[in-house]
Design a protein around this motif. Structure first.
Motif: not given
Length: 775
Positions: A466-475, A552-561
């Motif tokens: 649920l936490d990671k799903l929340g991160n994806y929604v946030e991205r 790219l939304m699954w890759l936290s490293k590139q989410a802000g790139d």
């Protein structure tokens, strides 16, 4: 002569099916016999006073999880290693073959010190079937493409005759038969493909094929426009080139290369680099680089010319897609300009983005061509679709989700053309299926390639919670916020900072003039799409943003790139923004006034986007010149190095300071690449940057930091030429160690014996450093 006999054709068809069934059965029997009579591995040998007896109880394992028992008896030996692990002189082990592990390797050292390497190959039938199914998945798209190319059967049901299916079924036992004779066949094919993909010739071949296929298609489209009197489309194509030229005008074509251009060119000139792992999976990522190097091998002007052409092709392809979707010429033109300047991507103008721009051009060209094939199919267009898709999947993976959902376009446009839609969908998926099969083969064979961590399967820590799903929604929310709020905020702020006022005004005047010409000189293009279509376009544009970031939304490293994450976002965002403008203008009933309002609002949006691009370009150029200034100072002070010299650039600046000054890339393999290219045969053995207080090593050229600190107390620097990079980017050749390194147990630092001060400046430095040298 027997064609008129009733039932004779059916009789022949049944005979063909029976013959193929018999062939498949014969192949299966031959396979069973080949596996049964394959001798079990056994080695009896003696050397150096040692006697060796090695044996396995079977050559093939036939069931999943089945293993072979390997036994050995050795006398008169010092040591034995089995698959790298030490063992004793006699024993046995269970070996379970896998697709990437069929070899039992013995390293035996005899009593007198002589060493022999002996190997067994034990194959597993389940593993071999898995490997050959993937290999056929790589091969079959080529056969299916050949079928469509030969028959052009797009409007009717695809052929599904039993004889064709049986022929395909026969390929599996035929491949397994080959496996019995050549167990490493698939591995050798992958080796050969890797060698081909790593070659400059392969990348150049891609550029050549593009010219051979797309130049005739472009000429064909030009002739059709002229014949049908589509002057508006011709005006748009010309305007796109002028707009791209005006964007490039401030920097010109003499600016300095970015990180990837240095590293790529040095790689193709012979320097080992991480690019060799990248190009195995992204097999056509360097096509634009190959073309650029052919234009100007000793300068970066070719990169800028290619980048300029890619911008023009990108606009032309996007415009063609919109026209295929029945958008009026003037509206398609305005949306295309908005798509170009849409303020989200942070490095659109940089030649560092050239590979992703190439991928975007390829995808848009593939969509435009396949939409055209729906109405006017031709073999050349089919070849253009496949080559464009290969360019896209062979340059970057960002568009994989877009490719997956793209068939919705022709299914939505013509839902009743069932067989044509099915065939076009099959045609569309051939290239990505082949790419997926290739990647899975590489993964199955245990080969390392760039991006292997993404497809190798999720670990326990990667499971969606649920936490990671929340991160994806946030991205996703951040992407929409960036596309419709933050990006425009930056763009509006850039208006007051934009020094290219004249060029901005000229571009806006050109865009407004061409849009007005298209609308006013072609009355049938005055029409506005119905409200239902405009609302549909708005929703489609908003939804398109989701697949455009799907990987790219699954890759936290590139989410802000931003320069990676937002490559395709402007496609949907520009369509949605333009559709909203059309909806806003709906209350105005007079066509001319409504046209004027839509064009005016579009120009208002284009203005800040252009300003942002000019500021972006200036910042990119400033950073490139800063790095070039550092390189120029080194070349001036050390025009040539003696053999075995190592070059170290030492600094007390922090990583944040380096980034702020625009020279951060010197920490990585760009510095080594630049020295390799500038000095050529007079170059140092290795070049690297060290920051005081941080670990570094001579292996930094591969972005791999070792545990050994090159700035440690045990270094004497006798083979090192050291320069110091000061806070103001001034570079100084150090005749003695800096204060931070002066307390050494042994100090043999003597750089002057490693430099030939009398040598002329490397001639290539004059051209590769370009304008920065003249400054």
């Amino acid at each position: 002569m027997f064609n008129g006999i009733p039932g004779f054709g059916h009789f022949l068809a049944r005979r063909r099916v029976s013959a193929l069934l018999a062939t498949v059965a014969a192949l299966l029997v031959l396979l069973a016999l080949a596996i049964h009579f394959t001798p079990r591995p056994q080695i009896e040998s003696s050397f150096g006073g040692a006697t060796v007896s090695l044996a396995a109880d079977r050559a093939w394992t036939l069931l999943p999880g089945q293993c072979s028992t390997v036994r050995w008896t050795l006398e008169g030996i010092q040591s034995i290693y089995i698959n790298g692990e030490g063992n004793v002189g006699s024993g046995e082990l269970e070996f379970c073959p896998k697709p990437n592990d069929m070899t039992v390797a013995f390293e035996i050292t005899a009593a007198d010190g002589e060493t022999r390497n002996l190997t067994f190959i034990i194959q597993g039938l389940p593993a071999a079937i898995e490997a050959w199914l993937l290999f056929l998945a790589l091969l079959l798209p080529l056969l299916i493409a050949g079928y469509y190319l030969a028959t052009m059967r797009l409007g009717g049901p695809p052929i599904a005759h039993p004889s064709l299916l049986l022929l395909l079924v026969a390929l599996l036992p035929l491949g397994l038969l080959l496996q019995t004779a050549q167990p490493t066949f698939i591995a050798s094919v992958l080796d050969r493909l890797g060698q081909v993909f790593r070659s400059h010739a392969w990348q150049a071949l891609g550029a050549l094929l593009a010219g051979l296929i797309y130049a005739p298609l472009a000429l064909q489209a030009l002739r059709q426009c002229r014949a049908r009197g589509k002057t508006g489309d011709l005006a748009a194509a010309a305007a796109f080139f002028v707009v791209a030229l005006l964007l490039y005008a401030p920097a010109g074509f003499d600016s300095i290369g970015q990180w990837e251009t240095w590293t790529t060119q040095s790689f193709f000139e012979g320097r080992p680099a991480k690019a060799e792992h990248e190009v195995i999976a992204r097999f056509w990522i360097f096509v634009p680089h190959a073309l650029a190097m052919a234009i100007s091998p000793d300068a970066f002007a070719g990169y800028h010319l290619v980048n300029l052409c890619l911008f023009w092709c990108m606009m032309a392809a996007f415009y063609a897609v919109l026209r295929q979707l029945r958008a009026p010429a003037w509206l398609a033109f305005l949306v295309t300009i908005l798509f170009l300047v849409y303020p989200v991507n942070s490095r659109l103008m940089s030649i560092r983005s050239i590979a992703m721009t190439f991928g975007k051009v390829s995808l848009l060209a593939a969509i435009a061509l396949i939409l055209d094939c729906r109405k006017n199919p031709s073999r050349l267009k089919l070849l253009g679709v496949w080559l464009a898709l290969l360019f896209n999947v062979g340059s970057y993976e960002i568009a994989l989700v877009i490719i997956l959902v793209a068939p919705l376009l022709w299914w939505w446009q013509a839902p009743r053309s069932r067989w044509r839609n099915i065939n076009l969908t099959v045609v569309w998926y051939l290239a990505p299926v082949a790419k997926a099969a290739h990647l899975l083969l590489l993964l199955m064979d245990g080969r390392f390639f760039y991006g292997v961590w993404f497809i190798s399967g999720p670990s326990a820590s990667d499971h969606i919670t649920l936490d990671k799903l929340g991160n994806y929604v946030e991205r996703v929310a951040s992407v929409y916020r960036r596309a419709f709020v933050d990006g425009w905020g930056e763009a509006l702020q850039s208006i007051s900072q934009n020094s290219q006022v004249a060029l901005t005004a000229a571009t806006l005047a050109l865009v407004g003039g061409v849009a007005a010409y298209q609308a006013l000189n072609c009355e049938r293009e005055w029409r506005f799409p119905p409200h239902k279509r405009v609302l549909g376009a708005t929703l489609a544009g908003l939804l398109f943003i989701l697949p455009s970031i799907g990987v790219l939304m699954w890759l936290s490293k590139q989410a802000g790139d931003l320069w990676r994450m937002y490559v395709y976002v402007p496609i949907g965002a520009a369509i949605a923004a333009a559709a909203l403008i059309v909806l806003v203008s709906a209350p105005i009933k007079r066509i001319r006034q409504r046209l004027a309002l839509v064009i005016g609002l579009s120009l208002l949006l284009t203005w800040p986007g252009l300003s942002r691009l000019y500021l972006q370009q200036a910042a990119i150029q400033q950073n490139a010149n800063a790095k070039a200034g550092v390189l120029r100072q080194i070349v001036e002070q050390a025009p040539s190095f003696h053999e075995n010299a190592h070059l170290m650039l030492f600094t007390t600046m922090s990583g944040e300071d380096l980034e702020q000054e625009g020279v951060r890339e010197l920490r990585y393999n760009m510095f080594e690449s630049a020295m390799y290219m500038l000095y050529q045969e007079r170059r140092p053995v290795v070049s690297f940057l060290c920051i005081a207080g941080q670990g570094c090593s001579r292996d930094d050229t591969f972005l791999q930091y070792t545990s050994r600190d090159f700035l440690g107390a045990d270094e004497d620097y006798r083979d090192v030429v050291m320069f110091q990079l000061h806070d103001d980017l001034r570079v100084e050749l150090l005749r003695e160690l800096p204060l931070e390194l002066r307390e050494r147990p042994v100090n043999r630092y003597d750089p002057e014996r490693l430099i030939d001060f009398s040598a002329p400046v490397p001639p290539r430095a004059r051209t590769l450093l370009g304008a920065a040298w003249r400054d």
